[in-house]
Motif scaffolding. Structure first.
Motif, PDB file in Angstrom:
ATOM      1  N   LEU A  68      34.998  27.970  37.497  1.00  0.00           N
ATOM      2  CA  LEU A  68      36.335  28.553  37.654  1.00  0.00           C
ATOM      3  C   LEU A  68      36.456  29.305  38.976  1.00  0.00           C
ATOM      4  CD1 LEU A  68      37.081  29.891  34.047  1.00  0.00           C
ATOM      5  CD2 LEU A  68      38.088  27.891  35.170  1.00  0.00           C
ATOM      6  N   TYR A  69      35.378  29.962  39.365  1.00  0.00           N
ATOM      7  CA  TYR A  69      35.408  30.674  40.649  1.00  0.00           C
ATOM      8  C   TYR A  69      35.629  29.697  41.806  1.00  0.00           C
ATOM      9  CZ  TYR A  69      33.877  32.930  44.896  1.00  0.00           C
ATOM     10  OH  TYR A  69      33.822  33.393  46.180  1.00  0.00           O
ATOM     11  N   LEU A  77      42.242  37.462  42.912  1.00  0.00           N
ATOM     12  CA  LEU A  77      41.660  38.009  41.682  1.00  0.00           C
ATOM     13  C   LEU A  77      40.457  37.209  41.174  1.00  0.00           C
ATOM     14  CD1 LEU A  77      44.887  38.877  39.627  1.00  0.00           C
ATOM     15  CD2 LEU A  77      43.329  40.488  40.743  1.00  0.00           C
ATOM     16  N   SER A  78      40.150  36.108  41.833  1.00  0.00           N
ATOM     17  CA  SER A  78      39.118  35.206  41.328  1.00  0.00           C
ATOM     18  C   SER A  78      37.740  35.863  41.251  1.00  0.00           C
ATOM     19  CB  SER A  78      39.043  33.947  42.197  1.00  0.00           C
ATOM     20  OG  SER A  78      38.104  33.040  41.667  1.00  0.00           O
ATOM     21  N   THR A  79      37.348  36.558  42.296  1.00  0.00           N
ATOM     22  CA  THR A  79      36.031  37.201  42.303  1.00  0.00           C
ATOM     23  C   THR A  79      35.936  38.258  41.209  1.00  0.00           C
ATOM     24  OG1 THR A  79      35.793  36.845  44.684  1.00  0.00           O
ATOM     25  CG2 THR A  79      34.380  38.512  43.686  1.00  0.00           C
ATOM     26  N   LEU A  80      36.968  39.070  41.079  1.00  0.00           N
ATOM     27  CA  LEU A  80      36.980  40.111  40.049  1.00  0.00           C
ATOM     28  C   LEU A  80      36.906  39.499  38.657  1.00  0.00           C
ATOM     29  CD1 LEU A  80      37.225  43.155  39.511  1.00  0.00           C
ATOM     30  CD2 LEU A  80      39.717  42.852  39.459  1.00  0.00           C
ATOM     31  N   SER A  81      37.668  38.444  38.440  1.00  0.00           N
ATOM     32  CA  SER A  81      37.652  37.753  37.153  1.00  0.00           C
ATOM     33  C   SER A  81      36.256  37.222  36.835  1.00  0.00           C
ATOM     34  CB  SER A  81      38.660  36.597  37.179  1.00  0.00           C
ATOM     35  OG  SER A  81      38.575  35.829  35.999  1.00  0.00           O
ATOM     36  N   THR A  82      35.605  36.661  37.839  1.00  0.00           N
ATOM     37  CA  THR A  82      34.249  36.129  37.658  1.00  0.00           C
ATOM     38  C   THR A  82      33.269  37.234  37.289  1.00  0.00           C
ATOM     39  OG1 THR A  82      34.691  34.373  39.267  1.00  0.00           O
ATOM     40  CG2 THR A  82      32.382  34.833  38.760  1.00  0.00           C
ATOM     41  N   ILE A 124      31.246  44.979  22.648  1.00  0.00           N
ATOM     42  CA  ILE A 124      31.451  45.627  23.950  1.00  0.00           C
ATOM     43  C   ILE A 124      31.620  44.564  25.035  1.00  0.00           C
ATOM     44  CG2 ILE A 124      30.358  47.081  25.708  1.00  0.00           C
ATOM     45  CD1 ILE A 124      29.010  48.584  23.337  1.00  0.00           C
ATOM     46  N   GLY A 125      30.815  43.517  24.950  1.00  0.00           N
ATOM     47  CA  GLY A 125      30.941  42.424  25.912  1.00  0.00           C
ATOM     48  C   GLY A 125      32.303  41.761  25.850  1.00  0.00           C
ATOM     49  N   LEU A 126      32.848  41.638  24.648  1.00  0.00           N
ATOM     50  CA  LEU A 126      34.154  40.996  24.485  1.00  0.00           C
ATOM     51  C   LEU A 126      35.285  41.806  25.112  1.00  0.00           C
ATOM     52  CD1 LEU A 126      33.884  39.587  20.848  1.00  0.00           C
ATOM     53  CD2 LEU A 126      33.889  38.294  22.993  1.00  0.00           C
ATOM     54  N   PHE A 127      35.087  43.105  25.248  1.00  0.00           N
ATOM     55  CA  PHE A 127      36.084  43.926  25.936  1.00  0.00           C
ATOM     56  C   PHE A 127      36.215  43.460  27.386  1.00  0.00           C
ATOM     57  CE2 PHE A 127      37.449  47.561  28.446  1.00  0.00           C
ATOM     58  CZ  PHE A 127      38.501  48.068  27.696  1.00  0.00           C
ATOM     59  N   PHE A 128      35.078  43.247  28.028  1.00  0.00           N
ATOM     60  CA  PHE A 128      35.089  42.784  29.419  1.00  0.00           C
ATOM     61  C   PHE A 128      35.547  41.327  29.513  1.00  0.00           C
ATOM     62  CE2 PHE A 128      31.779  46.121  29.267  1.00  0.00           C
ATOM     63  CZ  PHE A 128      32.425  47.041  30.076  1.00  0.00           C
ATOM     64  N   PHE A 129      35.218  40.540  28.484  1.00  0.00           N
ATOM     65  CA  PHE A 129      35.695  39.162  28.451  1.00  0.00           C
ATOM     66  C   PHE A 129      37.218  39.140  28.360  1.00  0.00           C
ATOM     67  CE2 PHE A 129      36.638  35.155  26.129  1.00  0.00           C
ATOM     68  CZ  PHE A 129      36.130  34.268  27.063  1.00  0.00           C
ATOM     69  N   GLY A 130      37.766  40.090  27.623  1.00  0.00           N
ATOM     70  CA  GLY A 130      39.221  40.195  27.522  1.00  0.00           C
ATOM     71  C   GLY A 130      39.862  40.443  28.879  1.00  0.00           C
ATOM     72  N   ILE A 131      39.242  41.307  29.671  1.00  0.00           N
ATOM     73  CA  ILE A 131      39.760  41.559  31.023  1.00  0.00           C
ATOM     74  C   ILE A 131      39.709  40.278  31.845  1.00  0.00           C
ATOM     75  CG2 ILE A 131      39.422  42.867  33.161  1.00  0.00           C
ATOM     76  CD1 ILE A 131      38.214  45.112  31.461  1.00  0.00           C
ATOM     77  N   HIS A 132      38.612  39.540  31.707  1.00  0.00           N
ATOM     78  CA  HIS A 132      38.487  38.256  32.415  1.00  0.00           C
ATOM     79  C   HIS A 132      39.632  37.317  32.051  1.00  0.00           C
ATOM     80  CE1 HIS A 132      37.081  34.255  33.490  1.00  0.00           C
ATOM     81  NE2 HIS A 132      37.149  33.923  32.215  1.00  0.00           N
TER      82      HIS A 132
END
Length: 206
Positions: A68-69, A77-82, A124-132
């Motif tokens: 995806l990157y 936003l691609s780098t941040l999403s990655t 906790i990991g899914l919280f960051f996955f949600g941001i992604h």
């Protein structure tokens, strides 16, 4: 590597994640929650296969992040999403460390404690996955309905994680939260996987 090949890799990897996660979650983890010690005693191999399945999800999560990157690297936003997806993969990798411990457990309480630890770390990991997912929904322009479901799924992942820690009686509402997370995430991510695999970047020659 051209964009079409990257799109196929991302879509195919998504499907591997789906199937591996379904087995690991709905067969292995559910069995351990329902009959902890009995499952450890009588279905030892299934637990080991479940651990491998979770490891596979982490590996292909990284592959999806990479693909995806490269597909959307021109977007700001691609780098941040990655980074956020990689955070999820790393935290998931840490969570998996608790699962082999169940194989040596001698009572139901210990097994359940290990599984609860696994679920909490993964949560906790899914919280960051949600941001992604929210960022990915902003990055991908078309199809529009996929972007909307990705953003909604991301929000629901974050809300669900927060609810786990903020609501003392979360279990009373767990089925509601599960539905709110499952519907947009399944529709959004499965649709994205299908689109990437069969249609994404077909006209790209880069």
């Amino acid at each position: 590597m051209n964009h079409r090949k990257l799109s196929i890799i991302a879509g195919f990897s998504y499907f591997i994640i789906f199937f591996a996660a379904i087995f690991a979650n709905f067969y292995v983890i559910e069995a351990l929650l329902k009959t902890p010690l009995e499952t450890v005693t009588n279905n030892n191999l299934m637990i080991r296969l479940g651990i491998i399945a979770f490891l596979i999800t982490v590996v292909f999560d990284v592959v999806v992040a990479w693909a995806l990157y490269l597909l959307y690297k021109t977007h700001y936003l691609s780098t941040l999403s990655t980074y956020f997806r990689m955070m999820h993969a790393a935290i998931m990798g840490v969570a998996i460390f608790t699962l082999p411990l169940t194989l040596k457990a001698t009572n139901d309480t210990d097994v359940l404690n290990y599984i609860n630890t696994f679920n909490t770390i993964w949560l906790i990991g899914l919280f960051f996955f949600g941001i992604h997912l929210i960022l990915l929904g902003r990055i991908i322009k078309t199809p529009k309905f996929i972007t909307l479901f990705l953003i909604l799924a991301g929000l629901m992942y974050m809300i669900d994680t927060c609810a786990h820690f903020l609501l003392a009686d979360y279990e009373r509402y767990s089925s509601v939260f599960l539905t709110l997370v499952a519907i947009p995430s399944i529709v959004g991510e499965m649709s994205l996987a299908v689109w990437l695999l069969f249609k994404g970047f077909k006209h790209s020659i880069q």
